[in-house]
Design an enzyme around this catalytic site. Structure first.
Site, PDB file in Angstrom:
ATOM      1  N   ASP A 108     -31.438  28.024  18.033  1.00 39.91           N
ATOM      2  CA  ASP A 108     -32.039  27.212  19.315  1.00 39.91           C
ATOM      3  C   ASP A 108     -31.326  27.536  20.504  1.00 39.91           C
ATOM      4  O   ASP A 108     -31.210  26.450  21.391  1.00 39.91           O
ATOM      5  CB  ASP A 108     -32.104  25.719  18.987  1.00 39.91           C
TER       6      ASP A 108
ATOM      7  N   LYS B 109     -33.045  31.798  22.938  1.00 38.47           N
ATOM      8  CA  LYS B 109     -33.547  33.105  22.909  1.00 38.47           C
ATOM      9  C   LYS B 109     -35.145  33.538  23.260  1.00 38.47           C
ATOM     10  O   LYS B 109     -35.082  34.574  23.969  1.00 38.47           O
ATOM     11  CB  LYS B 109     -33.220  33.605  21.313  1.00 38.47           C
TER      12      LYS B 109
ATOM     13  N   GLY C 111     -38.679  29.139  15.838  1.00 38.07           N
ATOM     14  CA  GLY C 111     -39.351  28.686  16.567  1.00 38.07           C
ATOM     15  C   GLY C 111     -38.980  29.074  18.020  1.00 38.07           C
ATOM     16  O   GLY C 111     -38.012  28.617  18.473  1.00 38.07           O
ATOM     17  N   HIS C 112     -39.622  30.257  18.674  1.00 39.14           N
ATOM     18  CA  HIS C 112     -39.402  30.485  19.937  1.00 39.14           C
ATOM     19  C   HIS C 112     -40.393  29.898  21.039  1.00 39.14           C
ATOM     20  O   HIS C 112     -41.461  30.015  20.677  1.00 39.14           O
ATOM     21  CB  HIS C 112     -39.235  32.040  20.005  1.00 39.14           C
TER      22      HIS C 112
ATOM     23  N   GLN D 211     -32.829  32.489  14.562  1.00 38.76           N
ATOM     24  CA  GLN D 211     -31.534  31.481  13.966  1.00 38.76           C
ATOM     25  C   GLN D 211     -30.335  32.230  14.807  1.00 38.76           C
ATOM     26  O   GLN D 211     -30.216  32.567  15.999  1.00 38.76           O
ATOM     27  CB  GLN D 211     -31.206  31.555  12.882  1.00 38.76           C
TER      28      GLN D 211
HETATM   29  P1  IMP Z   1     -33.904  27.151   5.941  1.00 37.20           P
HETATM   30  O1  IMP Z   1     -33.513  28.398   7.037  1.00 37.20           O
HETATM   31  O2  IMP Z   1     -35.238  26.515   6.289  1.00 37.20           O
HETATM   32  O3  IMP Z   1     -33.462  27.595   4.761  1.00 37.20           O
HETATM   33  O4  IMP Z   1     -32.768  26.042   6.696  1.00 37.20           O
HETATM   34  C1  IMP Z   1     -31.289  26.215   6.376  1.00 37.20           C
HETATM   35  C2  IMP Z   1     -30.637  25.743   7.633  1.00 37.20           C
HETATM   36  O5  IMP Z   1     -30.869  26.687   8.799  1.00 37.20           O
HETATM   37  C3  IMP Z   1     -30.915  24.382   8.063  1.00 37.20           C
HETATM   38  O6  IMP Z   1     -29.903  23.461   8.613  1.00 37.20           O
HETATM   39  C4  IMP Z   1     -31.922  24.567   9.259  1.00 37.20           C
HETATM   40  O7  IMP Z   1     -32.212  23.399  10.222  1.00 37.20           O
HETATM   41  C5  IMP Z   1     -31.453  25.748   9.886  1.00 37.20           C
HETATM   42  N1  IMP Z   1     -32.365  26.596  10.683  1.00 37.20           N
HETATM   43  C6  IMP Z   1     -33.246  27.504  10.154  1.00 37.20           C
HETATM   44  N2  IMP Z   1     -33.941  28.251  11.129  1.00 37.20           N
HETATM   45  C7  IMP Z   1     -33.333  27.779  12.142  1.00 37.20           C
HETATM   46  C8  IMP Z   1     -33.861  27.890  13.679  1.00 37.20           C
HETATM   47  O8  IMP Z   1     -34.780  28.768  13.978  1.00 37.20           O
HETATM   48  N3  IMP Z   1     -33.055  27.339  14.523  1.00 37.20           N
HETATM   49  C9  IMP Z   1     -31.990  26.326  14.201  1.00 37.20           C
HETATM   50  N4  IMP Z   1     -31.829  25.962  13.134  1.00 37.20           N
HETATM   51  C10 IMP Z   1     -32.478  26.782  11.964  1.00 37.20           C
END
Ligand code: IMP
Length: 426
Positions: free
Chosen positions: A12, A15, A39-40, A222
């Site tokens: 977040d 990017k 999510g972009h 991420q």
């Molecule tokens: P997962 O990727 O859904 O398994 O989540 C694992 C961890 O990564 C959690 O803390 C999510 O909030 C975090 N996370 C996954 N994708 C994103 C992203 O695009 N931005 C910020 N945090 C993310």
């Protein structure tokens, strides 16, 4: 020119906007890891677009957007994004290329993700999109890939094997009724039919593109500290989020990358659980959250907010080999009397002097206390500034101090969500 955009915090960082800007000069925009947990958000002429799977470069006509093999694909989400873009008059035909080697997120992955979270003693705060269980099946060699859908006997066999095992586990361990073979089979055959025009061997496509000297932008999803190996494990995502994973996530040859641009927010945010040494008090977090609209683009969850952590950034710059930085959302800090930068930590009352003293292990990380350097803030609005020299003195000082601490130049500063609210620094 081969460029990489990578997040240096917990995702977040903003990017999406940088990718959108850099996509203008790129022929190919490529995603290489993660899934629709990302999510972009990109704002064009006051219209907001949120992408979870399709590279945001798709908004530029004539650009080829690639979802490479390292990405896990939820076909429901992908087909929805394609149809939303079509409704907006953006034609993706011929420009969207998806690797047949991408693993598919199946209905049981999503349910498994949510049930496991509920049952854990310490929740991870996953997005609940099935990302972890899908990558787990990939590594356990029982995953289903997009190409499997095009061979009925292979797809049937894999789905049967999976459901035999998973339905038993769901019923016995989780008390969940299980999944119907016919329903999933028919649904996924329909998805296969709709996805077929976009499927190709993206590894060959990209190697050919590199050979013919096309410019390529790899967009990381991420951030570094959500990396499965180098992040704050276990509070991480299930893919490798660092620049090095481009090779395995796309199948291009190890080659010299021209530029690795690290994206940071002017402060820090984190969604989900896990340690966060520089986290604000809940009342101050709330103020910054409202100003910065810090709510997850994927789940809408409120993001936790804190000061910039230069110790983490140094480690992220090193592991990704970052050559320049983009600082996002500097405008959110306007009006603060004092601004802090974390320059070190104390652990058990002792100063951790070197980076090697410190491992980003959740157990230790939860117990460190940040040591701050404090700087004066500024009160002027930054929204209309387009020239570095016109920034308030204290904003310039903050950026210059960051460059000094991190030994990496800042090339872009963002002061708003619009494309034009951007300051380029030579
Ligand atoms: P997962 O990727 O859904 O398994 O989540 C694992 C961890 O990564 C959690 O803390 C999510 O909030 C975090 N996370 C996954 N994708 C994103 C992203 O695009 N931005 C910020 N945090 C993310």
């Amino acid at each position: 020119m081969i460029k990489v955009i990578v997040g240096l915090q917990w995702g977040d960082e903003g990017k999406g906007k940088i990718i959108d800007l850099m996509a203008q000069d790129s022929d190919y925009i490529v995603r290489f890891q993660g899934g629709n947990n990302a999510g972009h958000t990109v704002v064009v002429n006051d219209k907001e677009f949120v992408f979870h799977l399709i590279p945001s470069g798709i908004l530029h006509s004539e650009k080829t957007c690639v979802i490479a093999n390292g990405v896990v694909v939820d076909p429901v989400v992908l087909l929805e994004e394609i149809s939303t873009l079509k409704k907006e008059g953006i034609d993706v035909g011929g420009r969207l290329k998806i690797s047949g080697f991408c693993h598919l997120i199946m209905p049981y992955h999503k349910i498994m993700d949510r049930i496991r979270e509920k049952k854990r003693m310490h929740r991870l705060g996953t997005t609940g999109k099935g990302i972890g269980p899908c990558y787990a099946d990939k590594v356990a060699r029982c995953g289903i890939r997009i190409i499997d859908l095009f061979d009925n006997s292979i797809f049937k066999e894999k789905l049967r094997d999976n459901l035999k095992e998973k339905n038993a586990i769901f019923k016995k361990v989780y008390g969940y009724h299980g999944f119907s073979f016919n329903k999933i089979y028919n649904q996924y055959k329909e998805y296969a039919h709709n996805l077929l025009p976009y499927i190709c061997n993206t590894s060959i496509l990209l190697r050919e593109a590199i050979k013919s000297r096309k410019s390529i932008l790899f967009e990381g999803a991420q951030g570094t500290f959500l990396d499965i190996d180098f992040g704050t494990y276990p509070y991480v995502t299930s893919s490798s989020t660092i620049a090095g994973s481009i090779y395995t996530g796309t199948g291009i040859k190890p080659l010299k990358i021209d530029k690795i641009i690290g994206v940071i927010k002017a402060y820090t945010t984190r969604v989900g659980e896990g340690p966060f040494p520089t986290e604000f008090s809940s009342s101050f977090s709330e103020i910054i959250r409202q100003r910065g609209n810090e709510f997850g683009a994927t789940t809408g969850r409120p993001r936790r907010c804190g000061w910039l952590d230069a110790v983490m950034l140094k480690a992220a710059i090193d592991i990704n080999d970052v050559s320049e930085m983009a600082v996002m959302k500097l405008d959110v800090l306007e009006g603060l009397r004092k601004i802090r930068i974390c320059k070190g930590y104390k652990y058990k009352n002792k100063l951790l002097k070197k980076l090697e003293d410190f491992i980003f292990d959740a157990y230790i990380f939860r117990r460190v206390k940040p040591i701050y350097e404090e700087m004066d803030g500024w009160s002027e609005s930054l929204a209309d500034i387009r020239d570095f020299k016109k920034l308030p003195l204290n904003a310039r000082k903050y950026l210059r101090r960051l460059e000094e601490i991190l030994s990496v130049p800042i090339s872009i500063v963002s002061v708003g969500s619009q494309r034009q609210q951007t300051i380029y620094i030579n």
